[in-house]
Design an enzyme around this catalytic site. Structure first.
Site, PDB file in Angstrom:
ATOM      1  N   ASP A  25       5.380 -74.718 -46.104  1.00 48.82           N
ATOM      2  CA  ASP A  25       5.980 -76.062 -46.011  1.00 48.82           C
ATOM      3  C   ASP A  25       5.465 -76.918 -47.158  1.00 48.82           C
ATOM      4  OD1 ASP A  25       6.720 -78.656 -45.272  1.00 48.82           O
ATOM      5  OD2 ASP A  25       5.151 -78.814 -43.733  1.00 48.82           O
ATOM      6  N   ASP A  29       6.807 -81.701 -43.598  1.00 43.55           N
ATOM      7  CA  ASP A  29       7.379 -82.088 -42.305  1.00 43.55           C
ATOM      8  C   ASP A  29       7.065 -81.060 -41.221  1.00 43.55           C
ATOM      9  OD1 ASP A  29       8.919 -79.981 -43.109  1.00 43.55           O
ATOM     10  OD2 ASP A  29      10.821 -81.061 -43.134  1.00 43.55           O
ATOM     11  N   ASP A  33       9.999 -74.451 -46.131  1.00 42.62           N
ATOM     12  CA  ASP A  33      11.163 -74.831 -46.933  1.00 42.62           C
ATOM     13  C   ASP A  33      11.229 -74.003 -48.217  1.00 42.62           C
ATOM     14  OD1 ASP A  33       9.142 -76.097 -48.503  1.00 42.62           O
ATOM     15  OD2 ASP A  33       9.271 -77.859 -47.198  1.00 42.62           O
ATOM     16  N   ASP A 194      24.326 -61.068 -40.934  1.00 41.75           N
ATOM     17  CA  ASP A 194      23.924 -61.293 -39.540  1.00 41.75           C
ATOM     18  C   ASP A 194      24.980 -60.717 -38.587  1.00 41.75           C
ATOM     19  OD1 ASP A 194      22.014 -62.752 -37.781  1.00 41.75           O
ATOM     20  OD2 ASP A 194      23.805 -63.862 -37.191  1.00 41.75           O
ATOM     21  N   GLU A 248      22.961 -56.245 -40.580  1.00 41.09           N
ATOM     22  CA  GLU A 248      22.189 -56.197 -39.330  1.00 41.09           C
ATOM     23  C   GLU A 248      23.119 -55.554 -38.305  1.00 41.09           C
ATOM     24  OE1 GLU A 248      20.166 -58.773 -35.771  1.00 41.09           O
ATOM     25  OE2 GLU A 248      22.004 -59.422 -36.723  1.00 41.09           O
TER      26      GLU A 248
HETATM   27  C1  NOJ Z   1      20.440 -62.077 -35.527  1.00 37.10           C
HETATM   28  C2  NOJ Z   1      19.386 -62.960 -36.082  1.00 37.10           C
HETATM   29  O1  NOJ Z   1      18.417 -62.176 -36.706  1.00 37.10           O
HETATM   30  C3  NOJ Z   1      18.863 -63.754 -34.929  1.00 37.10           C
HETATM   31  O2  NOJ Z   1      17.696 -64.457 -35.247  1.00 37.10           O
HETATM   32  C4  NOJ Z   1      19.951 -64.679 -34.443  1.00 37.10           C
HETATM   33  O3  NOJ Z   1      19.517 -65.357 -33.294  1.00 37.10           O
HETATM   34  C5  NOJ Z   1      21.216 -63.894 -34.092  1.00 37.10           C
HETATM   35  N1  NOJ Z   1      21.529 -62.895 -35.056  1.00 37.10           N
HETATM   36  C6  NOJ Z   1      22.416 -64.810 -33.972  1.00 37.10           C
HETATM   37  O4  NOJ Z   1      22.769 -65.299 -35.236  1.00 37.10           O
END
Ligand code: NOJ
Length: 507
Positions: A25, A29, A33, A194, A248
């Protein structure tokens, strides 16, 4: 070197996940970041990784730590600005580190202008609206549907603040191609996608009995998703510099995972099979064999921001076992063909933080399950950089970080471990340096060597890796010398919960 010119950089890369909120950070805050990450890039250079993956830093109300994006082309003020992003990329590249950014295509934030319009009844076809919900559940617990004041329901496979896009709408498809271009033009080397298996849902949204990642699930892994990744791959290939994408992808089987990793689709998918396996040589051998037989470009992951840290997963009644196993698993992972993804803090041996008070917890998993599930905050506690101060160097002095850090972080901080040859951090540095020297000189293929059934022993050319998952010492195969070990290797015996890299003579 020339012999390997045609091998893409990502094939054997070690990629380090920066969970931006919890890395460093600079603004003061209490939340990590981009400027903080930039200041700490030298840590990653010294660690010896090839690339970083930055978790979402886009404009977001933070219903799910930034995985709820309101503007895919801007930086949330919490994390800085586009100028901070550009500076981070420039510095990373100057240090020889590639940069991957997280792209969140399954859902947006409820604060996204498209969803704001949809609430008013405009452009609802960009999301999944129905008059009646089906029986699908949110991954975070509770129903996957929320009702708007006008009586209509929208689908969210995650938090209510994360409405799922309708990928059957060409506008969504075009928008994401444009978002990818935006970041490619800013110089990113690739994307972490994701929920990559989630974008399409089966037509008609049938009810399910079981919402796991089965091959015939109507929720996950619809075949239409591959058309999207073929378009993305064309776009990536149209840029110079081997731009790539890693998905993922959660699947039940490695065969299903391999569907995403093709010459005209994604370069890589995370392989969570090792992470889900118990501490067992038989289980690990099965994962390795199946992975190498089915996935053209292998990846390995021990931890990330969604799972219990592996030091804790591997812990037993005998304290210290978890850390020993974690280091041993690292040596095995780094000796395997393919690329390895590390999660921030594992190089320090950080454990899962278990005792975060309920009022400090922020994960929607904890909130939506009304505290029945602990959620993922325990692996997201801010990094300790130095042994003292209010936040172990995570934030400027006088600032309280967004999640409380335990006192045990003092001895685990980067500064505390630097220069101590017995520390986890120095072990990681040695392992990564050794791998860097070897990786492009050894064959990709792996060869199993005869071993005790509680051990894994494999070779790649002159490199031999042995991992002891049993309870008795195992005899090491013939070798010239020990390159690296997680502990003492005496009398040619490898103790339980340890691993070693050996050099052997090859004819
Ligand atoms: C996978 C991400 O790694 C996770 O952190 C997130 O909550 C879910 N996808 C939804 O986007």
């Amino acid at each position: 070197m020339t012999r390997h010119m045609d091998i893409p950089w990502w094939r054997d890369a070690v990629v380090y996940e920066i969970y931006v909120r919890s890395f460093a950070d600079a603004s003061g805050d209490g939340v990590g970041d981009l400027a903080g990450a930039r200041e700490r890039l030298t840590h990653l250079k010294e660690l010896g990784v090839d690339a970083v993956w930055l978790t979402p830093f886009y404009t977001s109300p933070m219903a799910d730590g930034g995985y709820d994006v309101a503007d895919y082309r801007d930086v949330d003020p919490l994390f800085g600005s586009l100028a901070d992003f550009d500076a981070l990329v420039a510095d990373a590249h100057a240090l020889g580190l590639r940069v991957l950014v997280d792209i969140v295509p399954n859902h947006s934030s409820e604060a996204h202008p498209w969803f704001q319009a949809a609430r008013r009844g405009e452009g609802r076809d960009r999301y999944i609206f129905r008059d009646r919900p089906n029986n699908w559940q949110s991954t975070f617990s509770g129903p996957a549907w929320t009702r708007l004041p006008d009586g209509s329901w929208y689908l969210h496979l995650f938090a209510p603040g994360q409405p799922d896009f309708n990928w059957r709408n060409p506008e969504v498809r075009a928008e994401f191609l444009d978002i990818l271009r935006f970041w490619l033009d800013r110089g990113v080397d690739g994307f972490r996608i994701d929920v990559a298996m989630g974008l399409f849902k089966a037509e008609g949204l049938p009810d399910v009995e079981d919402q796991s990642f089965m091959s015939d699930s109507p929720v996950w892994g619809q075949p239409e998703v591959h058309g999207v990744y073929r378009e993305w791959r064309e776009l990536l290939d149209s840029y110079p510099g081997e731009r790539m994408a890693v998905g993922e992808v959660w699947t039940d089987t490695l065969e299903d995972l391999a569907l995403y990793v093709r010459p005209d689709e994604l370069q890589q998918s995370f392989n969570f099979a090792w992470l889900q396996a118990p501490w067992s040589a038989t289980a690990f051998r099965k994962v390795i064999d199946e992975t190498l037989a089915t996935v053209p470009f292998a990846t390995w992951v021990l931890s990330n921001h969604d799972v219990v840290r592996h030091v804790t997963r591997y812990e037993t009644a005998d304290p210290g076992t978890g850390l020993s196993r974690a280091k041993a698993a690292l040596l095995a992972m780094l000796a395997l063909p393919g690329s390895a993804y590390l999660y921030q803090g594992e190089e320090l041996g950080l454990p899962q933080v278990q005792d975060i008070p309920p009022e400090a917890r922020q994960d929607p998993v904890f909130i939506q399950s009304e505290g029945k599930l602990p959620g993922r905050d325990g692996c997201r506690v801010p990094m300790p950089w130095s042994p003292g101060g209010d936040s172990f160097g995570f934030s400027p002095e006088g600032v309280t970080p967004w999640l409380p850090q335990p006192g045990s972080f003092a001895a685990l901080s980067v500064a505390s471990q630097t220069g101590d040859p017995g520390s986890t951090l120095e072990f990681y540095r040695r392992a990564l340096a050794c791998r860097r020297e070897l990786v492009r000189t050894i064959p990709y293929e792996l060869e199993w060597l005869a071993s005790d059934e509680d051990a894994l022993v494999f070779a790649r050319g002159p490199l031999v890796c042995a991992l002891n998952c049993g309870t008795r010492p195992v005899r090491l195969p013939p070798h010239e010398n020990v390159l690296l070990a997680t502990g003492p290797v005496e009398g040619g015996l490898l103790p339980p919960d340890h691993a070693v890299w050996l050099q052997r003579q090859v004819s």
